[in-house]
Every structure is written in structure tokens, then in C-alpha cells.
Design a protein around this motif. Structure first.
Motif, PDB file in Angstrom:
ATOM      1  N   ALA A   1       0.838  -1.197   0.000  1.00 39.30           N
ATOM      2  CA  ALA A   1       0.000   0.000   0.000  1.00 39.30           C
ATOM      3  C   ALA A   1       0.872   1.245   0.000  1.00 39.30           C
ATOM      4  O   ALA A   1       1.949   1.267   0.607  1.00 39.30           O
ATOM      5  N   ILE A   2       0.383   2.281  -0.677  1.00 39.85           N
ATOM      6  CA  ILE A   2       1.044   3.585  -0.659  1.00 39.85           C
ATOM      7  C   ILE A   2       0.745   4.219   0.695  1.00 39.85           C
ATOM      8  O   ILE A   2      -0.418   4.408   1.051  1.00 39.85           O
ATOM      9  N   ILE A   3       1.786   4.531   1.458  1.00 41.80           N
ATOM     10  CA  ILE A   3       1.564   5.142   2.771  1.00 41.80           C
ATOM     11  C   ILE A   3       1.991   6.603   2.815  1.00 41.80           C
ATOM     12  O   ILE A   3       1.731   7.296   3.782  1.00 41.80           O
ATOM     13  N   GLY A   4       2.635   7.057   1.760  1.00 34.47           N
ATOM     14  CA  GLY A   4       3.034   8.454   1.650  1.00 34.47           C
ATOM     15  C   GLY A   4       3.023   8.863   0.196  1.00 34.47           C
ATOM     16  O   GLY A   4       3.344   8.074  -0.686  1.00 34.47           O
ATOM     17  N   ALA A   5       2.598  10.089  -0.069  1.00 34.74           N
ATOM     18  CA  ALA A   5       2.500  10.564  -1.446  1.00 34.74           C
ATOM     19  C   ALA A   5       2.810  12.053  -1.488  1.00 34.74           C
ATOM     20  O   ALA A   5       2.575  12.770  -0.512  1.00 34.74           O
TER      21      ALA A   5
ATOM     22  N   ASN B   1      -1.895  10.827  -4.401  1.00 34.08           N
ATOM     23  CA  ASN B   1      -2.762  10.345  -3.333  1.00 34.08           C
ATOM     24  C   ASN B   1      -2.296   8.958  -2.936  1.00 34.08           C
ATOM     25  O   ASN B   1      -1.350   8.423  -3.505  1.00 34.08           O
ATOM     26  N   ARG B   2      -2.946   8.356  -1.943  1.00 28.57           N
ATOM     27  CA  ARG B   2      -2.477   7.066  -1.450  1.00 28.57           C
ATOM     28  C   ARG B   2      -3.242   5.882  -2.038  1.00 28.57           C
ATOM     29  O   ARG B   2      -3.168   4.790  -1.504  1.00 28.57           O
ATOM     30  N   THR B   3      -3.949   6.110  -3.140  1.00 24.02           N
ATOM     31  CA  THR B   3      -4.638   5.011  -3.810  1.00 24.02           C
ATOM     32  C   THR B   3      -4.069   4.754  -5.192  1.00 24.02           C
ATOM     33  O   THR B   3      -3.958   3.611  -5.618  1.00 24.02           O
TER      34      THR B   3
ATOM     35  N   LEU C   1      -0.764   5.510  -7.843  1.00 25.03           N
ATOM     36  CA  LEU C   1       0.614   5.985  -7.898  1.00 25.03           C
ATOM     37  C   LEU C   1       0.682   7.344  -8.591  1.00 25.03           C
ATOM     38  O   LEU C   1      -0.035   7.590  -9.567  1.00 25.03           O
TER      39      LEU C   1
ATOM     40  N   HIS D   1       6.121   8.268 -10.562  1.00 25.35           N
ATOM     41  CA  HIS D   1       5.710   7.945  -9.185  1.00 25.35           C
ATOM     42  C   HIS D   1       6.563   8.646  -8.137  1.00 25.35           C
ATOM     43  O   HIS D   1       6.565   8.242  -6.967  1.00 25.35           O
TER      44      HIS D   1
ATOM     45  N   ASP E   1       6.247   8.760  -3.979  1.00 26.59           N
ATOM     46  CA  ASP E   1       5.410   7.725  -3.367  1.00 26.59           C
ATOM     47  C   ASP E   1       6.256   6.821  -2.479  1.00 26.59           C
ATOM     48  O   ASP E   1       7.361   6.408  -2.845  1.00 26.59           O
TER      49      ASP E   1
ATOM     50  N   VAL F   1       5.897   3.221  -0.461  1.00 29.18           N
ATOM     51  CA  VAL F   1       5.067   2.022  -0.444  1.00 29.18           C
ATOM     52  C   VAL F   1       5.639   1.035   0.570  1.00 29.18           C
ATOM     53  O   VAL F   1       6.838   0.784   0.599  1.00 29.18           O
TER      54      VAL F   1
END
Length: 152
Positions: free
Chosen positions: A21-25, A30-32, A34, A39, A42, A44
Motif C-alpha cells: 500500500a502507498i503510505i506516503g504521497a 494520493n495514497r490510492t 501511484l 511515481h 510515493d 510504499v
């Protein structure tokens, strides 16, 4: 030693099967989904199955656990920090990895920086190769590990 790890990134619809899961962006991401610009920004986190062959549905011999950060705007590249955590009849313990992953190269080398159990104080090199990918949701890495030092 050759292993495969299978990464299925959460895309807002696949929570049941996702292993990362993306935990920082960055602000524009956004975190859904890439972020654009390769990217960049991001972060992950992942907990991926490790198999002895390239079949996602083969019996897992362990888990690849860690994170990767997409770290360049101009080209598709990342920095990896992760462990292979084994709990099988053949291997117990972990192997730890860290390094740059220039994803556009066919093969990339990252450092083996330690380990536990059967791999206590491991040192060496792991050669990564993208074995398969499906859009931005799934990729599989082939990891060829060469240990030069390992106390058992």
C-alpha cells in the motif's frame, strides 16, 4: 539462491488481494493511485509472498517485508529497504537488503546487509530482475542472492 517475490499494490478496489500500500504521497498524488512523474515521492510498504518459482499461487517459503520509495522525477527508479523472512523447513531467519533500484535496467544489484537465523550476519549481493508486471498493480521480481559471508 533464487526466489521470486510478488507485489500487488492496493488500488482502491483490491483490498482482499493487496500485499502493498502507498503510505506516503507527494502533494499532487494520493495514497490510492501511484503519482505521475514516474511515481516520484510515493512511499510504499509491502508484505509480499516469496516463492521458489514465478507462480504467485505456489507455496510461499517466506515473506518479503519492507518499503520502497520512488525517488527520481526524470526516470523510473526507487530505493529499497526490505527483508526476506523465512519460516520453512529449508530456511529459517531473515536476509536484509538495501539499495538503489534503477528499474529501467534489466538487472540491478542491491546489497545484502545482514541476516538472522540460518543467515546470521549475511553479506553479499542480490541481483534483481523484473520478471513480470501488469500495469501498475502487480509486479514480480526475480531475486538471485549470492552470499559471500554468512555465519551459521
Amino acid at each position: 539462491m533464487v526466489f521470486y517475490f510478488h507485489d500487488i499494490i492496493y488500488n482502491g478496489k483490491n483490498a482482499k488481494n493487496a500485499t502493498s500500500a502507498i503510505i506516503g504521497a507527494p502533494a499532487w498524488g494520493n495514497r490510492t493511485i501511484l503519482a505521475g512523474q514516474d511515481h516520484f515521492g510515493d512511499l510504499v510498504v509491502f508484505d509480499d509472498p516469496i516463492t521458489l518459482d514465478n507462480n504467485l499461487h505456489s507455496t510461499a517459503v517466506g515473506r518479503a517485508q519492507g518499503l520502497y520509495v520512488y525517488d527520481k522525477k526524470e526516470i523510473f527508479t526507487a530505493w529499497l529497504g526490505f527483508s526476506f523472512v523465512f519460516n520453512s523447513t529449508e530456511h529459517r531467519g531473515s536476509i536484509n537488503f538495501a539499495g538503489a533500484d534503477p528499474l529501467m535496467n534489466k538487472t540491478r544489484d542491491i546489497s545484502v546487509i545482514g541476516g538472522t537465523g540460518d543467515f546470521f550476519m549475511a553479506r553479499g549481493v542480490a541481483t534483481l530482475m523484473t520478471d513480470a508486471f501488469e500495469g501498475e498493480v502487480y509486479f514480480r521480481l526475480r531475486v538471485d542472492i549470492k552470499l559471500y559471508e554468512c555465519w551459521k
